[in-house]
Enzyme design. Structure first.
Site, PDB file in Angstrom:
ATOM      1  N   SER A 132       0.849  -1.204   0.000  1.00  0.00           N
ATOM      2  CA  SER A 132       0.000   0.000   0.000  1.00  0.00           C
ATOM      3  C   SER A 132       0.872   1.237   0.000  1.00  0.00           C
ATOM      4  O   SER A 132       2.017   1.199   0.474  1.00  0.00           O
ATOM      5  CB  SER A 132      -0.890  -0.001   1.252  1.00  0.00           C
ATOM      6  N   TYR A 156      -1.865  -0.097  10.754  1.00  0.00           N
ATOM      7  CA  TYR A 156      -2.112  -0.624   9.405  1.00  0.00           C
ATOM      8  C   TYR A 156      -0.924  -0.359   8.497  1.00  0.00           C
ATOM      9  O   TYR A 156      -0.465  -1.250   7.768  1.00  0.00           O
ATOM     10  CB  TYR A 156      -3.369   0.017   8.820  1.00  0.00           C
TER      11      TYR A 156
END
Length: 326
Positions: A132, A156
């Site tokens: 990501s 995250y």
């Protein structure tokens, strides 16, 4: 030019982890359209009806991404040739609440998958792992390029950076034919996660409710990329992965937008009022202020550029949400 609709996918045995998720499902749909033999890993066979219909034609294996022996069996039994790894804890807010599950699934799930490929995946010729843009963390220099270090702080973001580093280490140490993607925020038809800003705002407007924004989000900057453009990038990258073993590619470069402006744009596209309601944020839920990326490396490798404008993508997403909400 790389043609993702070519005979390359005809009969290919392709493993998609996280196949019931937003991106995994759409990648699987495109693969099935192109004649691939798709094997998907799901945690539970009780799929959403829409997802189940989309995956008709895929062979679904029910199991845990952290179960090494299960992964070994699936890879060996199906003689997998291409792997797309999407299985992950993907909701930033939920990850902040539950770091243990986040690290278990995102980090150890990736380790178990790559170990299984290393040991029984002699037929595997191409692997694409979804990291990501969050893995970069905070940088004063923007947009992100692949040369910037990964320096995440939040739960995250850190889990995605770990996936990223582990994957590239397997490519380096064991020669796995693997590339990593760092994608900006994905949206579009098929996204059933209504905690995300675009589908949540659209649904609330349809319900006659004010959109909601966390108190510190209004001036955050993000970029958003349409799902069809992302799927095309993934399929093209899988074709060339053996030429770029161990490398990372940004997927995005659609221009940043402030979150408040995004909400107002959604209202404009839908022809509705979109003045947001400001709500407090959970203390543990922290996010980066500004994030956007440079995708020049990807463009050079696979002749790819995003083709769907934000307004057009929002319109298509709104039409889909209206249809599935009937």
């Amino acid at each position: 030019m790389i043609n993702v609709n070519s005979s390359y996918w005809k009969g290919k045995k392709v493993l998609v982890t996280g196949i019931s998720g937003f991106v995994g499902c759409r990648v699987a749909e495109r693969l099935l359209e192109n004649g691939a033999e798709v094997i998907g890993i799901v945690k539970d066979l009780n799929l959403d009806q829409g997802v189940g219909m989309s995956l008709m034609g895929a062979h679904l294996e029910c199991g845990d991404i952290c179960d090494y022996e299960f992964l070994r069996r699936v890879i060996s039994e199906h003689e997998i040739e291409v792997v797309f790894h999407f299985a992950a804890y993907s909701i930033v807010r939920v990850s902040a609440r539950d770091p243990l599950s986040t690290y278990k699934i995102n980090v150890m799930g990736t380790v178990n998958l790559l170990e299984a490929i290393r040991n029984v995946g002699s037929t595997v010729k191409s692997i694409v792992v979804a990291s990501s843009d969050k893995a970069y963390g905070d940088h004063e220099t923007l947009p992100y390029t692949e040369l910037l270090p990964l320096q995440p702080k939040n739960t995250y973001d850190t889990s995605k950076a770990c996936m990223d580093l582990i994957s590239r280490s397997y490519a380096h140490n064991y020669g796995l034919p693997l590339v990593v993607t760092r994608c900006s925020n994905i949206y579009g038809p098929g996204d059933r996660n209504f905690s995300r800003i675009i589908p949540n705002t659209i649904r609330r407007i349809f319900e006659g409710k004010a959109p909601t924004l966390y108190s510190d989000v209004e001036n955050m900057e993000r970029e958003f990329i349409f799902i069809d453009d992302v799927v095309t990038a993934y399929l093209k990258l899988a074709v060339v992965a053996p030429q770029y073993v161990g490398e990372a590619f940004n997927i995005g470069e659609t221009d940043p937008i402030k979150i408040r402006r995004l909400v107002m744009l959604i209202g404009e596209v839908m022809g509705r009022d979109a003045e947001p309601e400001i709500i407090p944020r959970e203390p543990a839920f922290k996010e980066i202020q500004r994030q956007f990326i440079d995708a020049a490396k990807l463009t050079a490798a696979i002749e790819w550029v995003p083709t769907t404008s934000l307004a057009v993508g929002i319109d298509q997403t709104a039409r889909w949400i209206k249809q599935v909400s009937k």
